[in-house]
Write an enzyme that holds these catalytic residues in place. Structure first.
Site, short mmCIF file in Angstrom:
data_model
loop_
_atom_site.label_atom_id
_atom_site.label_comp_id
_atom_site.label_asym_id
_atom_site.label_seq_id
_atom_site.Cartn_x
_atom_site.Cartn_y
_atom_site.Cartn_z
CD GLU A 47 10.06 1.47 -6.56
OE1 GLU A 47 9.26 1.94 -5.71
OE2 GLU A 47 10.36 2.05 -7.62
CG ASN A 115 13.50 0.99 -9.63
OD1 ASN A 115 13.43 -0.13 -9.13
ND2 ASN A 115 12.83 2.03 -9.15
CE LYS A 132 9.21 3.23 -11.02
NZ LYS A 132 9.42 3.69 -9.64
CD GLU A 151 11.72 6.08 -8.98
OE1 GLU A 151 11.89 5.14 -9.75
OE2 GLU A 151 10.65 6.26 -8.36
CB CYS A 182 6.69 1.86 -7.89
SG CYS A 182 5.99 3.10 -6.77
CG ASN A 207 9.87 2.15 -1.91
OD1 ASN A 207 10.23 2.11 -0.74
ND2 ASN A 207 10.28 1.27 -2.81
N1 CDV Z 1 8.46 4.84 -6.43
C1 CDV Z 1 7.49 5.39 -7.19
O1 CDV Z 1 7.42 5.16 -8.38
N2 CDV Z 1 6.62 6.22 -6.56
C2 CDV Z 1 5.59 6.95 -7.25
C3 CDV Z 1 5.30 8.22 -6.52
C4 CDV Z 1 6.41 9.18 -6.65
C5 CDV Z 1 4.05 8.88 -7.02
C6 CDV Z 1 4.30 6.16 -7.36
O2 CDV Z 1 3.69 6.17 -8.44
O3 CDV Z 1 3.84 5.57 -6.38
#
Ligand code: CDV
Length: 327
Positions: A47, A115, A132, A151, A182, A207
């Protein structure tokens, strides 16, 4: 003949705030070169792979954050990735922050921020784009937090759903490929929407900080990786597909990201896992025929799903209280 594709999760070590995109792109091109030497046909990058994970940084003037976004794909800076794909005959998945000039729900064309991830063919064509949907964090500066997660400030909720495309990749005529990003991996709804399109290979980048600032003593640190793997393994098993989940890892702008990229098979087993917090390539030969067992037996959706009992999943957002039992 089996339908096998060799895939790689190309984990990236940290990218610091001051580092220009060119440095990250050079590192990614080197990973593609290594992938080619290992016979890889499709590489999955994380990501927001071109910069630091900038949602941890607060810009009072949101327009200042535009410097983290791409206005064209490919651009002069990302063109070497597309050139490497053509040179090595490798497809790739890339996560990045996207500015698009598009109409919104009211029909007005405006500058929009997402994103985003794309799937690129070995010829350099963009086969699929995803934006996203599950944006974690907050939209305003949170003084109680040691590190921000903005975000919801910098991105709009993705407007492309969870698409799947069937396209040639590697030596195969067609693979059903889908993406999530993510936080999406923690939501079974996202997996099931992909599963309902017969996805065979899910690509996702992440991330994820090693420390959950909201844990309040109820989540031990080691459970961070466990929860990530649990979600991906369950998603792959319950939808009878492979998953390639690629992290950004290590200490970035003073914040630790836990890495542990994995490749998972349709049985929910981890078949490869990264062990460093650095640039690292993990690979697996994925025999897509493995998807058939789950989708024709225990998860034969057409035979066993009961959507008439699932109304709350789409009718409702938050949880409601159950009725009170009375004797
Ligand atoms: N980049 C993300 O979406 N990170 C989230 C963190 C903040 C919990 C994740 O679900 O990994």
């Amino acid at each position: 003949m089996s339908r096998t594709i060799t895939v790689a999760a190309a984990q990236l070590g940290p990218i610091q705030k001051a580092e220009p995109r060119g440095i990250a792109v050079d590192r990614m091109v080197r990973l593609m070169e290594r992938a080619h030497k290992r016979g890889v046909e499709l590489v999955v990058f994380p990501e927001l792979a071109l910069t630091t994970f900038f949602p941890r940084h607060y810009h009072e003037d949101i327009a200042e954050a535009d410097r983290w976004f791409e206005t064209a794909m490919p651009s002069n800076e990302t063109a070497p990735l597309f050139a490497a794909a053509r040179k090595y005959g490798i497809g790739f998945h890339l996560g990045y922050a996207e500015i698009a000039h598009e109409s919104d729900d009211t029909g007005i064309v405006r500058k929009r921020h997402f994103n985003t991830s794309i799937l690129v063919s070995p010829a350099g064509d963009i086969l699929l784009k995803y934006r996203k949907v599950h944006l974690p964090g907050h939209a305003e500066f949170a003084p109680e937090r040691v590190v921000q997660h903005l975000e919801k400030r910098y991105f709009e909720v993705g407007n492309l759903g969870f698409p799947v495309i069937r396209a040639p990749m590697g030596g195969l005529d067609g693979i059903n490929m889908g993406m999530m990003i993510c936080n999406d991996r923690r939501w079974p709804e996202a997996w099931r929407v992909l599963g309902l399109q017969s996805v065979e290979l899910v690509m996702l980048g992440y991330n994820t900080p090693s420390i959950n600032q909201e844990a309040g003593g109820f989540e031990a640190h080691h459970l961070r990786v466990f929860h990530s793997h649990l979600s991906i393994q369950a998603g792959a098993y319950q939808n009878a597909c492979f998953a390639v989940a690629t992290a950004k890892a290590g200490t970035e702008d003073g914040c630790e990201l836990f890495g542990h990229s994995i490749i998972v098979n349709p049985q929910g087993e981890i078949v490869a896992m990264a062990t460093s917090w650095d640039d690292e390539l993990i690979t697996a030969d994925c025999n897509l025929d493995m998807c058939t067992l789950g989708r024709t037996t225990i998860f034969a959706f057409d035979k066993h799903r009961r959507p008439e009992a699932y109304g709350r999943i789409t009718d409702q957002v938050g949880a409601v209280e159950p009725p009170l039992w009375r004797k």
